[in-house]
Each structure stands twice: as structure tokens, then as C-alpha cells.
Design an enzyme around this catalytic site. Sequence first.
Site, PDB file in Angstrom:
ATOM      1  N   LYS A  55      48.617  35.235  41.759  1.00 49.92           N
ATOM      2  CA  LYS A  55      48.435  34.854  43.165  1.00 49.92           C
ATOM      3  C   LYS A  55      49.667  34.109  43.668  1.00 49.92           C
ATOM      4  CE  LYS A  55      43.506  34.984  42.515  1.00 49.92           C
ATOM      5  NZ  LYS A  55      42.292  34.331  42.067  1.00 49.92           N
ATOM      6  N   GLN A  99      39.690  28.699  41.540  1.00 51.74           N
ATOM      7  CA  GLN A  99      39.627  29.772  40.540  1.00 51.74           C
ATOM      8  C   GLN A  99      38.363  29.612  39.685  1.00 51.74           C
ATOM      9  OE1 GLN A  99      41.929  32.381  40.276  1.00 51.74           O
ATOM     10  NE2 GLN A  99      40.438  33.206  38.833  1.00 51.74           N
ATOM     11  N   ASP A 122      38.252  33.409  49.744  1.00 48.57           N
ATOM     12  CA  ASP A 122      37.574  34.242  48.754  1.00 48.57           C
ATOM     13  C   ASP A 122      36.339  34.919  49.352  1.00 48.57           C
ATOM     14  OD1 ASP A 122      38.607  34.642  46.253  1.00 48.57           O
ATOM     15  OD2 ASP A 122      37.891  32.741  45.419  1.00 48.57           O
TER      16      ASP A 122
END
Length: 288
Positions: A55, A99, A122
Site C-alpha cells: 500500500k 490493517q 476500506d
Amino acid sequence: MDNGVILSGKALSDKIKAGLKERLADFPERYGRVPHLAVILVGDDPASQTYVRGKEKACELVGIRNSTFRLPAETTQEELLSRIASLNADPEVDGILVQLPLPEGIDEAAIIESIDKEKDVDGFHPLNVAGLWMKRPCTVACTPKGILRLLDEAGVELKGKRAVVIGRSQIVGLPTAKLLLDRHATVTICHSRTKDLGAVTREAEVLVVAIGRPRFVTGDMVSEGVVVIDVGVNRDPSTGKLCGDVDFDSVAPKASVITPVPGGVGPMTIACLLENTVEAFLRKKSAL
Ligand code: NAP
């Protein structure tokens, strides 16, 4: 039938990233800054570290500012909540990604819910999930969004098609099924308790597989001409190499379109994360 089209998520994600880079070029002049993604990584899970590095690299490539907070595995839920609260309050942070998975003892649902819905790039926040199911403005989760982009890129007409999704997770199976339904496919969702899975999958004109079992779907489980999207990321137990949930060698000869692993859905997830970050930035700018 010869092998069908191998649908490269790598190629499409490169195209999306190149487009974003071009789009972002005049952002400093137009808006005074570039979009900013904050990533929080708790603990030292090797797979999570690899995903986070991916990322970071992707942000750098397109010109999105990235701040990664690497926190020790002993971080408490309160410490994490307080970090998220300060990122929520920071006007120069557009996207926040925690994460997953988080270390034991931290309530993932509470953490996801604490992220400002507008910064939840997300698409996991309950308000974004509800938005998807109620057709309200929302951020769509990156992997399902990437899957639809791949199908569009391949020119797959979904209207009226029989689509089968194997897997009913909150982050892949369920939102993908909803997106397919919104495109007027007739959708069946399968899971570990589905009886005679092969009989269901052989009916599929479009098959999305997200279960996390190496090479689980074999050639005898699909029909000629099927479009196959393989979401799985597994280690082959014998070679240790990455492989999908689909046994590519036996399924590809019957498929009209199939995604490889690696190089299929994975890169699309990152490309869609970058897009979601830019969209979060622009939403904020247009609200000013
Ligand atoms: P998950 O939360 O573990 O869900 C797996 C789903 O598969 C569950 O619904 C489970 O059914 C179903 N399942 C398991 N065994 C099955 C079987 N034998 N037959 C039929 N269904 C079965 O997994 P996930 O997070 O959705 O991820 C799935 C895979 O996609 C993993 O390999 C993951 O690494 C990969 N993934 C890739 C990306 C990407 O960007 N490429 C992103 C996310 C995930 P039950 O509900 O009945 O338990």
C-alpha cells in the site's frame, strides 16, 4: 475449448494507477495538497507487513501522501482508539485504514466503528456496509469493487446472468454478491454448509470464489464458457508458492475468462483503495 482470456488485474490496476497519477498531478495547485492515507499496523504479522508495504509503494507511485503507524503487538484497544480519534480529527488526513487482523484482545468491530465513516477507505464501517445494501452513497469495500471493475474490463454482461459466489464473508463474499445483484445478475451465495456445491457451481455463468482453500474449485465443478474470478490468496502446501482457490490448470481450459493468482484480484484491491482515498479527499473538498 482453448484457454479463454486470462484477465490481468495487474494490467488493469497499472492502468488505474497511471490514471490516478495523472489526475493527482495538479492537486497541489488546485487544492493546496494531495490526498493523505493513514495506515495503522499493529503487531508484526508478516503477511500484514507485506500488504502494508504494498500500500505504501502504491501511494508513492501515484502521488498520494502516506503515513504508516507501526504499533507494537502489545498496543491496547484504548491506545488504538485514541490514535484513530486523532486521525479522525486531523483535517489533513483523508483516509484511515487499520490493517486486519488485529492482535487478540482487540475488538475489531469496535475499532472499525471508531473510524470516521467518511475516512473509512476500506468500506468496512457499518454505515458504509449499510449504504451498500440500501443503495445510499457509501464507500464500497476495495476487493468487491475491484472484482466488478475486472468484470467490466472483460466486457462481461451481468444482467440476467447466473452468478455464483462461494464465500459469505463481510469483506468479500457478501458485498460482491450485492454488487452483482445490483447489476441484475441472479445470484447464489454458497458457503461451507452448501450441499452438492459442484451442482450449484456448474450452473454458474459467472463464478466468484473467495474461500481461502488452495485450488479448491476444480474443472469438473464448472461449465464450459464460465467467467471465473479467483479471490483466494493461499500458499500451495507442496510448493509454498502463492495460489488461488481455483485449480487454474483444470478450470482455465473450460473458462471464457479467468483471473490468475497472483496478478488477478490482489492488485485491484490496492488500486481501488487508492481510488477510495482520492474520492474521500474530493468529497471533503466539495463539502467545503
Ligand atoms: P473468510 O472470512 O475465511 O471466509 C471464507 C468463506 O468461505 C466462508 O464464508 C466459508 O463458509 C467459505 N468456505 C470455507 N470453506 C468452504 C468450503 N469447503 N466450501 C464452501 N465454502 C467454504 O475469507 P475471506 O476473508 O472472504 O477471504 C477468502 C479468500 O480470499 C482468502 O484466501 C483470502 O486470503 C482472500 N482474499 C483476497 C483478497 C485480495 O485482495 N486478493 C482480499 C480479501 C481476501 P462459512 O461462512 O460457512 O464458514
